[in-house]
Design a protein around this motif. Structure first.
Motif, PDB file in Angstrom:
ATOM      1  N   ALA A  98       0.821  -1.207   0.000  1.00  0.00           N
ATOM      2  CA  ALA A  98       0.000   0.000   0.000  1.00  0.00           C
ATOM      3  C   ALA A  98       0.859   1.263   0.000  1.00  0.00           C
ATOM      4  CB  ALA A  98      -0.928  -0.001   1.212  1.00  0.00           C
ATOM      5  N   LEU A  99       1.943   1.264   0.786  1.00  0.00           N
ATOM      6  CA  LEU A  99       2.839   2.424   0.821  1.00  0.00           C
ATOM      7  C   LEU A  99       3.536   2.611  -0.525  1.00  0.00           C
ATOM      8  CD1 LEU A  99       4.399   1.962   4.374  1.00  0.00           C
ATOM      9  CD2 LEU A  99       2.760   3.716   3.668  1.00  0.00           C
ATOM     10  N   SER A 100       3.923   1.508  -1.158  1.00  0.00           N
ATOM     11  CA  SER A 100       4.564   1.582  -2.474  1.00  0.00           C
ATOM     12  C   SER A 100       3.605   2.146  -3.513  1.00  0.00           C
ATOM     13  CB  SER A 100       5.050   0.193  -2.903  1.00  0.00           C
ATOM     14  OG  SER A 100       5.974  -0.335  -1.984  1.00  0.00           O
ATOM     15  N   VAL A 101       2.343   1.690  -3.444  1.00  0.00           N
ATOM     16  CA  VAL A 101       1.317   2.188  -4.359  1.00  0.00           C
ATOM     17  C   VAL A 101       1.089   3.681  -4.117  1.00  0.00           C
ATOM     18  CG1 VAL A 101      -1.148   2.095  -4.885  1.00  0.00           C
ATOM     19  CG2 VAL A 101       0.160  -0.020  -4.694  1.00  0.00           C
ATOM     20  N   SER A 102       1.013   4.086  -2.866  1.00  0.00           N
ATOM     21  CA  SER A 102       0.774   5.494  -2.534  1.00  0.00           C
ATOM     22  C   SER A 102       1.849   6.388  -3.137  1.00  0.00           C
ATOM     23  CB  SER A 102       0.749   5.672  -1.010  1.00  0.00           C
ATOM     24  OG  SER A 102      -0.300   4.938  -0.431  1.00  0.00           O
ATOM     25  N   GLU A 103       3.088   5.945  -3.042  1.00  0.00           N
ATOM     26  CA  GLU A 103       4.205   6.743  -3.547  1.00  0.00           C
ATOM     27  C   GLU A 103       4.095   6.961  -5.055  1.00  0.00           C
ATOM     28  OE1 GLU A 103       8.891   6.794  -2.584  1.00  0.00           O
ATOM     29  OE2 GLU A 103       8.149   4.904  -3.421  1.00  0.00           O
ATOM     30  N   MET A 104       3.707   5.915  -5.779  1.00  0.00           N
ATOM     31  CA  MET A 104       3.630   6.030  -7.230  1.00  0.00           C
ATOM     32  C   MET A 104       2.383   6.773  -7.701  1.00  0.00           C
ATOM     33  SD  MET A 104       5.462   2.732  -8.904  1.00  0.00           S
ATOM     34  CE  MET A 104       4.791   1.435  -7.912  1.00  0.00           C
ATOM     35  N   VAL A 105       1.298   6.639  -6.933  1.00  0.00           N
ATOM     36  CA  VAL A 105       0.090   7.385  -7.264  1.00  0.00           C
ATOM     37  C   VAL A 105       0.343   8.884  -7.130  1.00  0.00           C
ATOM     38  CG1 VAL A 105      -2.247   7.910  -6.460  1.00  0.00           C
ATOM     39  CG2 VAL A 105      -1.530   5.537  -6.729  1.00  0.00           C
ATOM     40  N   SER A 106       1.157   9.272  -6.154  1.00  0.00           N
ATOM     41  CA  SER A 106       1.497  10.683  -5.973  1.00  0.00           C
ATOM     42  C   SER A 106       2.228  11.237  -7.196  1.00  0.00           C
ATOM     43  CB  SER A 106       2.367  10.858  -4.732  1.00  0.00           C
ATOM     44  OG  SER A 106       2.761  12.205  -4.572  1.00  0.00           O
ATOM     45  N   ALA A 107       3.019  10.395  -7.831  1.00  0.00           N
ATOM     46  CA  ALA A 107       3.791  10.838  -8.996  1.00  0.00           C
ATOM     47  C   ALA A 107       2.969  10.829 -10.281  1.00  0.00           C
ATOM     48  CB  ALA A 107       5.024   9.957  -9.167  1.00  0.00           C
ATOM     49  N   TYR A 108       2.010   9.874 -10.382  1.00  0.00           N
ATOM     50  CA  TYR A 108       1.243   9.720 -11.628  1.00  0.00           C
ATOM     51  C   TYR A 108      -0.244   9.547 -11.304  1.00  0.00           C
ATOM     52  CZ  TYR A 108       6.025   8.314 -12.763  1.00  0.00           C
ATOM     53  OH  TYR A 108       7.400   8.262 -12.863  1.00  0.00           O
ATOM     54  N   PRO A 109      -0.944  10.617 -10.916  1.00  0.00           N
ATOM     55  CA  PRO A 109      -2.356  10.508 -10.516  1.00  0.00           C
ATOM     56  C   PRO A 109      -3.320  10.523 -11.706  1.00  0.00           C
ATOM     57  CG  PRO A 109      -1.587  12.756 -10.184  1.00  0.00           C
ATOM     58  CD  PRO A 109      -0.420  11.994 -10.724  1.00  0.00           C
ATOM     59  N   THR A 110      -3.682   9.346 -12.207  1.00  0.00           N
ATOM     60  CA  THR A 110      -4.668   9.238 -13.289  1.00  0.00           C
ATOM     61  C   THR A 110      -5.653   8.119 -12.972  1.00  0.00           C
ATOM     62  OG1 THR A 110      -3.594   7.550 -14.660  1.00  0.00           O
ATOM     63  CG2 THR A 110      -2.799   9.820 -14.904  1.00  0.00           C
ATOM     64  N   SER A 111      -6.730   8.056 -13.746  1.00  0.00           N
ATOM     65  CA  SER A 111      -7.728   6.999 -13.560  1.00  0.00           C
ATOM     66  C   SER A 111      -7.162   5.616 -13.859  1.00  0.00           C
ATOM     67  CB  SER A 111      -8.941   7.250 -14.464  1.00  0.00           C
ATOM     68  OG  SER A 111      -9.636   8.408 -14.054  1.00  0.00           O
ATOM     69  N   GLY A 112      -6.054   5.573 -14.586  1.00  0.00           N
ATOM     70  CA  GLY A 112      -5.423   4.292 -14.885  1.00  0.00           C
ATOM     71  C   GLY A 112      -4.736   3.676 -13.694  1.00  0.00           C
ATOM     72  N   GLY A 113      -4.525   4.451 -12.630  1.00  0.00           N
ATOM     73  CA  GLY A 113      -3.885   3.917 -11.436  1.00  0.00           C
ATOM     74  C   GLY A 113      -2.486   3.401 -11.721  1.00  0.00           C
ATOM     75  N   MET A 114      -2.165   2.264 -11.132  1.00  0.00           N
ATOM     76  CA  MET A 114      -0.819   1.700 -11.258  1.00  0.00           C
ATOM     77  C   MET A 114      -0.514   1.256 -12.686  1.00  0.00           C
ATOM     78  SD  MET A 114       0.779   1.890  -8.376  1.00  0.00           S
ATOM     79  CE  MET A 114       1.981   0.575  -8.254  1.00  0.00           C
ATOM     80  N   TYR A 115      -1.541   0.876 -13.408  1.00  0.00           N
ATOM     81  CA  TYR A 115      -1.341   0.472 -14.808  1.00  0.00           C
ATOM     82  C   TYR A 115      -0.676   1.588 -15.599  1.00  0.00           C
ATOM     83  CZ  TYR A 115      -3.023   0.878 -19.628  1.00  0.00           C
ATOM     84  OH  TYR A 115      -3.113   1.137 -20.966  1.00  0.00           O
ATOM     85  N   PHE A 116      -1.116   2.820 -15.403  1.00  0.00           N
ATOM     86  CA  PHE A 116      -0.592   3.936 -16.190  1.00  0.00           C
ATOM     87  C   PHE A 116       0.886   4.182 -15.921  1.00  0.00           C
ATOM     88  CE2 PHE A 116       0.466   8.447 -16.593  1.00  0.00           C
ATOM     89  CZ  PHE A 116       0.139   8.659 -17.926  1.00  0.00           C
ATOM     90  N   THR A 117       1.350   3.873 -14.710  1.00  0.00           N
ATOM     91  CA  THR A 117       2.739   4.165 -14.364  1.00  0.00           C
ATOM     92  C   THR A 117       3.734   3.387 -15.219  1.00  0.00           C
ATOM     93  OG1 THR A 117       2.916   2.451 -12.650  1.00  0.00           O
ATOM     94  CG2 THR A 117       2.033   4.585 -11.973  1.00  0.00           C
TER      95      THR A 117
END
Length: 533
Positions: A98-117
């Motif tokens: 969850a912390l890893s996901v939070s860090e990446m969502v902060s950098a790339y906030p889109t509806s695609g979520g982790m997929y977009f990164t």
């Protein structure tokens, strides 16, 4: 007019047209500017605040209800000790994800979520393949999460009905599937509301949820006169699965935690509906999962202390061990109240899960990843939401749960698939972040601990994925076989065949620096029309 004059006029007209299509980033809000820089036009209304984001994230896990729904798994696996220690151990691994996901969502906030990164973290030559794999795992995990949540909600509702009838009524598989389908219709209608109304509805979820959880813990501890000792709670091992040695069976208790503490990026999928998503999304995800981790562990310990004879609650006529605990300790009135409350909480979770998954379908369709993408990415002009995506999701989830009419074991595998698929859709971008060093952090980050937390998250996911595809009971029969591997292979084959049958020719990974222009008249996306940043 000479030919040269005509050519000059045409060139001037073309340049003027291009200039008109240019998007001035200075005119956009900071959130929309960030989205534009990532390559997308803002089409949703940003209505979600920090509080509603937190409520959304807490509701996605639905700890009170999801623990109630999956409490039988650790009891069968290893008894009291499995329930308690699996929560503590597995919860830590889930927190790292969850912390890893939070860090990446902060950098790339889109509806695609982790997929977009994947667009920014994977090597360019592999972006399409990695994005394709990550996207399909994510949508598979979210869809099976919605399907299994709907099934669990129907079970809780009928458990309350059975309790209210003094156990003269016993739910059947047909009844559960029928109620599940009806609940999907209701949840779909709620998800057909405009974003503004959805945000207002979401605000109250967390208040109700926390209130019920605290009330249940206090009521059980006060009213149960025959509590188990601390020695029993933390050391009792009672294997019902048939696996030996007992320590191996113990590990199957991780499923309850992983199904509860999953869908970390649900809040990320509404990032385009949140004000200041670079900060609010990661804070909501991380704080909500910390609450789920600690609250879920405490609730599990209390359930073990107050559960009485585990064999009796596992053979409960209502089909839900936790509902039977409430009935035994608090009587019919208390049992009904908390069972209905658990149903309401899990249905809250269903509403937000459907919202998040429909946004994922929209995001994948925006990148032309799904069959009939033009249909699923349309935004309704009245609600400002992707209604087609909402209803195709619910139709497919209903079809998936129809399997329960023939095999309960196959439907149980949906719980396993949800945890495996979602966690790997997160760990693929996390691995790319660690291996390729292309990550540029956002305003919310883990600092020097980032890499170590990322590595542990991936190792933990590999470990539990192996456990979750194994049969949970022995000897293995057609009735108790774990069909999670079959579902994973079936979806994997579909995605592979679809890829090589032509999708690899038009799908090139998550799009960036290309806008799909929204049609103003119909308030829907029109594919193929581009704007330049």
């Amino acid at each position: 007019m000479s030919q040269d004059d005509i050519q000059m006029a045409n060139r001037h007209s073309k340049e003027s047209s291009m200039s008109a299509d240019m998007l001035d980033l200075k005119e956009l809000s900071p959130e929309d500017r960030k989205l534009a820089e990532l390559g997308y036009v803002q089409v949703f209304r940003r209505e979600f605040s920090m509080w509603s984001c937190f409520s959304f994230a807490v509701s996605a896990s639905g700890v009170f209800a999801t623990v109630s729904t999956t409490f039988s798994y650790p009891l069968y696996a290893g008894g009291a000790a499995s329930a308690v220690w699996c929560w503590l151990i597995s919860g830590f691994g889930c927190m790292c994800i969850a912390l890893s996901v939070s860090e990446m969502v902060s950098a790339y906030p889109t509806s695609g979520g982790m997929y977009f990164t994947c667009k920014y973290l994977a090597p360019k030559r592999w972006v399409a393949e990695i994005g394709w794999l990550c996207g399909w795992l994510n949508i598979l995990g979210q869809a099976t999460g919605v399907a299994s949540g709907g099934y669990g909600a129907a079970q809780l509702m009928l458990a309350a009905v059975s309790m209210g009838s003094d156990f003269t009524y016993t739910p059947t598989q047909g009844h559960i599937v029928g109620v599940m389908a009806a609940l999907f219709v209701v949840d779909g209608l709620i998800n057909s509301l405009p974003t503004r109304l959805m945000e207002r509805l979401t605000r109250g979820y967390v208040v109700f949820h926390i209130g019920v959880l605290v009330a249940a813990i206090i009521a059980l501890l006060v009213k149960q006169d025959h509590k188990h000792s601390a020695s029993y709670v933390f050391t009792n091992v009672d294997v019902e699965s048939g696996w030996t040695p007992a320590g191996f069976s113990f590990l199957f208790g991780f499923l309850s935690v992983s199904w509860t503490m999953t869908d970390y990026d649900a809040t990320a999928h509404i990032a385009e509906e949140i004000k200041d998503p670079e900060r609010k999304c990661p804070w909501a995800i991380s704080t909500a999962l910390l609450f789920t981790y600690l609250g879920g562990w405490v609730f599990t310990i209390v359930l073990v202390i107050c559960m009485g004879d585990p064999a009796a609650i596992l053979s409960s006529p209502v089909g839900q061990p936790v509902a039977q605990i409430f009935y035994n300790v608090l009587g019919k009135g208390g049992g009904l109240f908390f069972t209905v409350a658990a149903f309401i909480v899990i249905n809250f979770g269903q509403i937000v899960a459907i919202q998040a998954t429909s946004r994922t379908i929209f995001a994948l369709s925006r990148d032309e990843m799904l069959p009939l993408s033009r249909v699923w990415l349309k935004i309704n002009k009245y609600t400002g939401t992707p209604l087609n995506a909402v209803w195709i999701l619910l139709f497919l989830c209903t079809c998936l749960n129809l399997i329960a009419l023939g095999s309960f074991a196959t439907v149980s595998a949906v719980f396993n698939v949800c945890a495996i698929a979602l966690d790997w859709s997160y760990c693929i971008p996390i691995l790319c972040k660690v291996l390729f060093g292309k990550f540029e952090r956002g305003p919310w980050h883990l600092g020097k601990a980032s890499t170590w937390i990322n590595i542990y998250a991936c190792i933990w996911t590999l470990f539990v994925s192996i456990i979750f595809i194994l049969p949970t009971f022995r000897p293995v029969t057609a009735e108790n076989m774990n069909y999670a591997s079959v579902i994973l292979v079936a979806i994997g084959l579909f995605a592979t065949v679809y890829w090589f049958s032509g999708a690899n020719k038009f799908y090139h990974g998550p799009k960036a620096q290309t806008f799909i222009e929204p049609s103003v008249e119909h308030h829907s996306y029109t594919a193929g029309q581009n704007k330049t940043v």
